[in-house]
Design a protein around this motif. Structure first.
Motif, PDB file in Angstrom:
ATOM      1  N   GLN A  16       0.827  -1.205   0.000  1.00  0.00           N
ATOM      2  CA  GLN A  16       0.000   0.000   0.000  1.00  0.00           C
ATOM      3  C   GLN A  16       0.865   1.260   0.000  1.00  0.00           C
ATOM      4  O   GLN A  16       2.035   1.234   0.382  1.00  0.00           O
ATOM      5  CB  GLN A  16      -0.912   0.005   1.228  1.00  0.00           C
ATOM      6  N   ALA A  17       0.267   2.361  -0.416  1.00  0.00           N
ATOM      7  CA  ALA A  17       0.971   3.650  -0.360  1.00  0.00           C
ATOM      8  C   ALA A  17       1.312   3.974   1.095  1.00  0.00           C
ATOM      9  O   ALA A  17       0.501   3.756   2.001  1.00  0.00           O
ATOM     10  CB  ALA A  17       0.100   4.750  -0.971  1.00  0.00           C
ATOM     11  N   PHE A  18       2.514   4.478   1.318  1.00  0.00           N
ATOM     12  CA  PHE A  18       2.974   4.745   2.677  1.00  0.00           C
ATOM     13  C   PHE A  18       2.248   5.942   3.280  1.00  0.00           C
ATOM     14  O   PHE A  18       2.144   7.000   2.673  1.00  0.00           O
ATOM     15  CB  PHE A  18       4.477   5.007   2.667  1.00  0.00           C
ATOM     16  N   ASP A  19       1.734   5.774   4.492  1.00  0.00           N
ATOM     17  CA  ASP A  19       1.091   6.828   5.256  1.00  0.00           C
ATOM     18  C   ASP A  19       1.820   6.893   6.595  1.00  0.00           C
ATOM     19  O   ASP A  19       1.634   6.032   7.461  1.00  0.00           O
ATOM     20  CB  ASP A  19      -0.392   6.504   5.450  1.00  0.00           C
ATOM     21  N   GLY A  20       2.687   7.890   6.755  1.00  0.00           N
ATOM     22  CA  GLY A  20       3.527   7.980   7.935  1.00  0.00           C
ATOM     23  C   GLY A  20       2.757   8.037   9.234  1.00  0.00           C
ATOM     24  O   GLY A  20       3.184   7.499  10.259  1.00  0.00           O
ATOM     25  N   PRO A  24       2.422   3.067  11.976  1.00  0.00           N
ATOM     26  CA  PRO A  24       2.645   2.305  13.214  1.00  0.00           C
ATOM     27  C   PRO A  24       1.438   1.481  13.641  1.00  0.00           C
ATOM     28  O   PRO A  24       1.586   0.344  14.110  1.00  0.00           O
ATOM     29  CB  PRO A  24       2.973   3.391  14.248  1.00  0.00           C
ATOM     30  N   PHE A  25       0.247   2.038  13.458  1.00  0.00           N
ATOM     31  CA  PHE A  25      -0.966   1.340  13.892  1.00  0.00           C
ATOM     32  C   PHE A  25      -1.307   0.193  12.937  1.00  0.00           C
ATOM     33  O   PHE A  25      -1.731  -0.883  13.365  1.00  0.00           O
ATOM     34  CB  PHE A  25      -2.123   2.332  13.990  1.00  0.00           C
ATOM     35  N   ALA A  26      -1.096   0.410  11.637  1.00  0.00           N
ATOM     36  CA  ALA A  26      -1.326  -0.655  10.662  1.00  0.00           C
ATOM     37  C   ALA A  26      -0.324  -1.794  10.873  1.00  0.00           C
ATOM     38  O   ALA A  26      -0.660  -2.979  10.750  1.00  0.00           O
ATOM     39  CB  ALA A  26      -1.225  -0.109   9.240  1.00  0.00           C
ATOM     40  N   ALA A  64       8.776   4.610  15.004  1.00  0.00           N
ATOM     41  CA  ALA A  64       8.698   6.037  14.647  1.00  0.00           C
ATOM     42  C   ALA A  64       8.813   6.176  13.132  1.00  0.00           C
ATOM     43  O   ALA A  64       9.634   5.515  12.496  1.00  0.00           O
ATOM     44  CB  ALA A  64       9.794   6.838  15.337  1.00  0.00           C
ATOM     45  N   THR A  65       7.965   7.017  12.562  1.00  0.00           N
ATOM     46  CA  THR A  65       8.105   7.389  11.156  1.00  0.00           C
ATOM     47  C   THR A  65       8.817   8.734  11.092  1.00  0.00           C
ATOM     48  O   THR A  65       8.771   9.519  12.050  1.00  0.00           O
ATOM     49  CB  THR A  65       6.727   7.468  10.477  1.00  0.00           C
ATOM     50  N   CYS A  66       9.482   9.007   9.959  1.00  0.00           N
ATOM     51  CA  CYS A  66      10.350  10.183   9.926  1.00  0.00           C
ATOM     52  C   CYS A  66      10.432  10.765   8.515  1.00  0.00           C
ATOM     53  O   CYS A  66       9.890  10.196   7.557  1.00  0.00           O
ATOM     54  CB  CYS A  66      11.740   9.811  10.417  1.00  0.00           C
TER      55      CYS A  66
END
Length: 928
Positions: A16-20, A24-26, A64-66
């Protein structure tokens, strides 16, 4: 969730397309976290992360997303975060949607894939779902992925072709799946002329609506059953003619193919797009067998036996000896040749082979040894002398039997590629050999000697069809004089309570004429007995994985004397350990491995899992003999005793109500009787069974002496209960219950102490570090779910509460499921204790008092509260440690080093004490 479901969820997320913000929840959802858990994290209620865009799940992972290009810096921030340490996170993960980096904080292992490829590393994160990380899955996820893809295809095909799900066509469906697996493997490994030939041909030649997909696949299958001469006459389409002649029965017979829907065609293409070159037959086979079993499909991917566990059977059974002979041979050409010739005649026979993982591992290990021999002899690339027909099995169900054959074929090809090269492997791979070495049938009903005779390496088929016609008993040519046979496997366990009528009949067929007590045996005992019978007719050694219950309790005196009477002895054993699978949060089952032979050699070996003092190393102990309890010592069998062999007090079975529930009362029931204080004293007693004693449940019983019966009958609620007992006993089919109706105001037994009762629950959890025991007062008694030592000296409790007694009970009494099942006649009366001096008894009495006082300090905590292994109060633990110190010094003058040493001493002492006549004692009534 199981591993297959997790892999599918992670793959879906990666595609899937990345959603920052959402990642984490997915990610956590993909590993089985519930929506409520994720909602709490999303709202910040349980998220204590101190890193920008971080999500921290306690005891699990800090994510963490960044921003693009800052993944490494973000991972360092997660690693340095005090919150990561405080929350005891096992993993840290950082991603910017282009790359992903993660670290296992326990092992220090890291991964750093491109973001679209992180699904290839789903095995790295399996501990997040409570699944023990398995190296083969971490390193090579293709097996899990293939299982998931084929399962989707299988389910979709059955939905579109319900007639193929019928019993009549089940074999056709399973045979079709075996053909697909072979084609997927062949198109990626050079067996077919072009990489991807099968998947690409079906994609190009079938309509997108899938209307003719079955016809295309059917024509390909038909072509692979045509020799060159047959093709000249049959003339298949050019696109089908590109496929080689396979034969071997895999594509003979009907080439019917189930109809495909558009969705099924899509699942087929997705399966073919995997890289089947990497398939691991010893893993994949055992995982895929659940696909075809509707009852097992919910456990998809969990039927996996790790290679290290399989080698716990195969190494001491025969592989270790082969490797020792290889080391001894060094570079001596003649010795190496002799070893190679010996290996060519070794048969490995698994009479419960499932999808063949034991056979595949044995084959691959032997090919590795053979390759070393060839290398040392200057003969690299030498054609193998180890025939697949020497790897034989029996499997009850047709699909795993087919997968076992296919797994061995794949293993042979992979070994040829590895040790001889791709060109040689391809030159000799096709057409497949039509010999049958896996039999589909009931192992407890078949004649093992006809399937794996002492001589003969060729198996003649009645029909030239390896895969399609499943023969019960092939004909044998006797051409393997002097060969060895090793029987191994992991047969079905099934305790006596859970066996079907058919399985009971199977056991009866094995044990008829041997013993009348076979109904108490686990199902796996049938394989041990069959192996022992087999070993009386040919030189064979065997080793099976089994529930440890066949080496505990009452099964030992039933089974093992029969095996020992055949001349077999235990050559090695791996004592109890967890045999886990790939289920989320699985507890596994406690098993043992037992090897036996009529030619055991002079040294036996006992293997045990490492404890905290063993630096993680497997413990190996050499012994002169290993007995049926898997203890170093003589072949003694512990039989029930009517009284203690030591100077212990008599232990009685508790009072059995036989009351239909009328004499036993809850606290509310007792209050509803509306008795005066004096009446409560006369007519009520506190009563304890296992649950009441361990969990502190409050329960009472009517306790009516004959002298007080008239008064009791004058109380309406009590009279009603007595009448209820009378009615129940008169209606019973049990004559003794009918006779007890005359005294309906009393339980069957009316035993109670004058001072106190030392009490032992009949059933207790194996997770407690000590057996629960204690004192109850003279106004209380016990049910038949507990044992009682009425007015016994308190030092008896010190014995019961000791580690050495727990180990004895676990060994000789056996268990109910995984709980300890105490027995007075089998566990207490047989327990060997050295002659105690008066000072010994004083010291032990003090120890028992210290344990009771330590418990009292935590009132109102119950036994269940206090005896949790990881959180036992320190003063209580010290009291037990002191008790063990005092008691064990009586035995050997010091503390025992481990449980193995404890058991060795106990069996030695038991043997000596039972060899001499027991002193006569005035015995209270005991019961089994």
């Amino acid at each position: 969730m199981n591993a297959v479901e997790i892999e599918a969820a992670v793959s879906d997320l990666a595609s899937q397309a990345f959603d920052g913000e959402e990642f984490p929840f997915a990610f956590l959802a993909a590993f089985g976290n519930k929506k409520t858990t994720i909602d709490r994290l999303r709202k910040g209620n349980t998220n204590s992360s101190d890193v920008l865009n971080g999500v921290l799940q306690r005891n699990n992972i800090h994510i963490a997303t960044c921003l693009p290009g800052t993944v490494s810096e973000t991972l360092k921030a997660l690693r340095a975060s005090p919150k990561t340490v405080l929350a005891k996170a096992k993993f840290i993960l950082a991603t910017d949607g282009q790359t992903l980096e993660a670290e296992d904080l326990v092992s220090g292992e890291t991964i750093a894939p491109d973001y679209p490829d992180f699904a290839d590393h789903f095995g790295f994160f399996l501990p997040l779902a409570g699944i023990s990380t398995i190296k083969e899955i971490k390193d090579n996820p293709i097996d899990v992925r293939a299982t998931g893809r084929l399962n989707k295809l299988y389910v979709e095909l059955l939905k579109d072709n319900p007639d193929w799900a019928s019993e009549e066509r089940r074999h056709d469906m399973n045979h079709f799946m075996a053909r697909l697996i072979f084609c997927f493997f062949a198109e990626d490994t050079g067996i077919f002329k072009e990489t991807g030939l099968f998947t690409r041909t079906v994609d190009q030649m079938s309509e997108r609506d899938a209307s003719n997909t079955h016809e295309v696949i059917g024509k390909i299958f038909h072509a692979m059953n045509l020799s060159t001469a047959q093709r000249n006459a049959d003339k298949p389409p050019a696109w089908a003619d590109a496929f080689p002649y396979v034969n071997g029965g895999l594509f003979s017979g009907s080439t019917d193919v189930p109809h495909f829907s558009r969705m099924a065609r899509t699942f087929f293409l997705h399966s073919g797009q995997l890289n089947w070159r990497q398939i691991n037959p010893d893993i994949f086979g055992s995982m895929i067998q659940a696909v075809a079993d509707e009852g097992e499909r919910g456990a998809l991917g969990m039927h996996y036996t790790s290679v290290p566990n399989i080698l716990k059977v195969l190494n001491p059974l025969f592989l270790d000896e082969l490797r020792e002979q290889l080391n001894t041979a060094g570079n001596n050409s003649r010795m190496l040749l002799n070893l190679r010739r010996r290996m060519a005649k070794i048969r490995v026979f698994d009479p419960a082979c499932g999808s063949g993982n034991f056979l595949v591992i044995a084959y691959k290990q032997m090919r590795e040894i053979e390759a070393t021999i060839n290398q040392r002899r200057g003969e690299p690339g030498q054609k193998t002398e180890i025939p697949l027909t020497n790897f034989r099995g029996i499997e009850l169900l047709s699909f795993p039997a087919e997968i076992a054959r296919l797994a061995l074929i794949i293993a042979e090809y992979q070994c040829d590629v590895q040790y001889r090269g791709q060109r040689q492997a391809l030159a000799e791979f096709l057409p497949l050999n039509a010999m049958n070495w896996i039999t589909c049938g009931n192992a407890l009903r078949l004649d093992w000697l006809s399937l794996c005779p002492p001589t003969g390496n060729q198996v003649k088929m009645v029909a030239n069809d390896l895969f399609h016609t499943l023969l019960d008993q092939p004909e044998i040519d006797f051409e393997n004089e002097g060969g060895e046979t090793y029987i191994c496997g992991n047969p079905p366990y099934l305790g006596s309570t859970w066996q079907s009528a058919e399985q009971k009949a199977d056991l009866e067929s094995v044990f008829a004429g041997h013993t009348k007590s076979w109904k108490s045996l686990d199902y796996v005992a049938g394989w041990f007995m069959k192996a022992a019978d087999y070993g009386t007719k040919t030189d064979a050694a065997s080793a099976f994985v089994s529930t440890n219950s066949i080496c505990q309790g009452q099964q030992v005196p039933i089974l093992w004397p029969l095996i020992f009477d055949t001349g077999h002895e235990i050559t090695f054993a791996h004592t109890s350990f967890r045999w886990a699978n790939l289920a989320s949060h699985n507890a596994g089952v406690t098993v043992a491995i037992v090897g036996m032979s009529r030619n055991p050699g002079t040294t036996r070996r006992l293997y045990s899992e490492p404890n905290d003092q063993d630096d993680g190393r497997l413990q190996i102990k050499e012994a002169d003999n290993v007995n049926a309890y898997l203890v170093s010592g003589p072949n003694v069998i512990i039989e029930r005793a009517s009284r203690p062999i030591s100077e212990l007090s008599e232990m009685s079975f508790g009072n059995k109500p036989v009351d239909g529930g009328h004499l036993l009362l809850s606290k509310d029931d007792a209050n509803k009787l509306m008795l005066s204080p004096q009446q409560r004293i006369r007519f009520l007693r506190r009563i304890y069974g296992s649950a009441e004693f361990i969990r502190g449940l409050e329960r009472y019983c009517l306790w009516i002496e004959d002298a007080n019966l008239d008064e009791a009958l004058s109380i309406g609620p009590i009279r009603q209960r007595i009448e209820g007992v009378r009615t129940m006993r008169l209606a019973s089919r049990d004559k003794s219950a009918n006779e007890m109706a005359a005294r309906a105001h009393q339980m069957r037994e009316m035993n109670i102490a004058q001072k106190w009762t030392v009490t032992v629950p009949r059933t207790s959890s194996e997770s407690r570090p000590f057996l629960p025991s204690g004192l109850i007062d003279s106004r209380s008694t016990v049910t038949s779910e507990a044992f009682a030592l009425f007015d016994a000296p308190l030092w008896n409790m010190a014995i019961i509460a000791s580690r050495i007694h727990l180990v004895w009970i676990a060994t000789v009494c056996g268990k109910m499921k995984t709980d300890f099942r105490y027995s007075n006649t089998l566990g207490w009366n047989t327990f060997p204790v050295p002659l105690l001096t008066e000072q010994n008894k004083i010291d032990l009495t003090q120890c028992a008092e210290n344990i009771l006082l330590a418990r009292e300090a935590h009132f109102p905590a119950t036994i269940a509260d206090l005896y949790v292994a990881d959180s036992m109060p320190e003063n209580l633990r010290r009291a037990h440690e002191q008790n063990d110190e005092v008691l064990e010094r009586i035995y050997i003058g010091r503390r025992f080093r481990n449980d193995t040493e404890r058991l060795e001493k106990l069996f030695d002492l038991y043997t000596k004490m039972t060899a001499a006549p027991s002193p006569t004692r005035n015995a209270r009534k005991t019961a089994q």
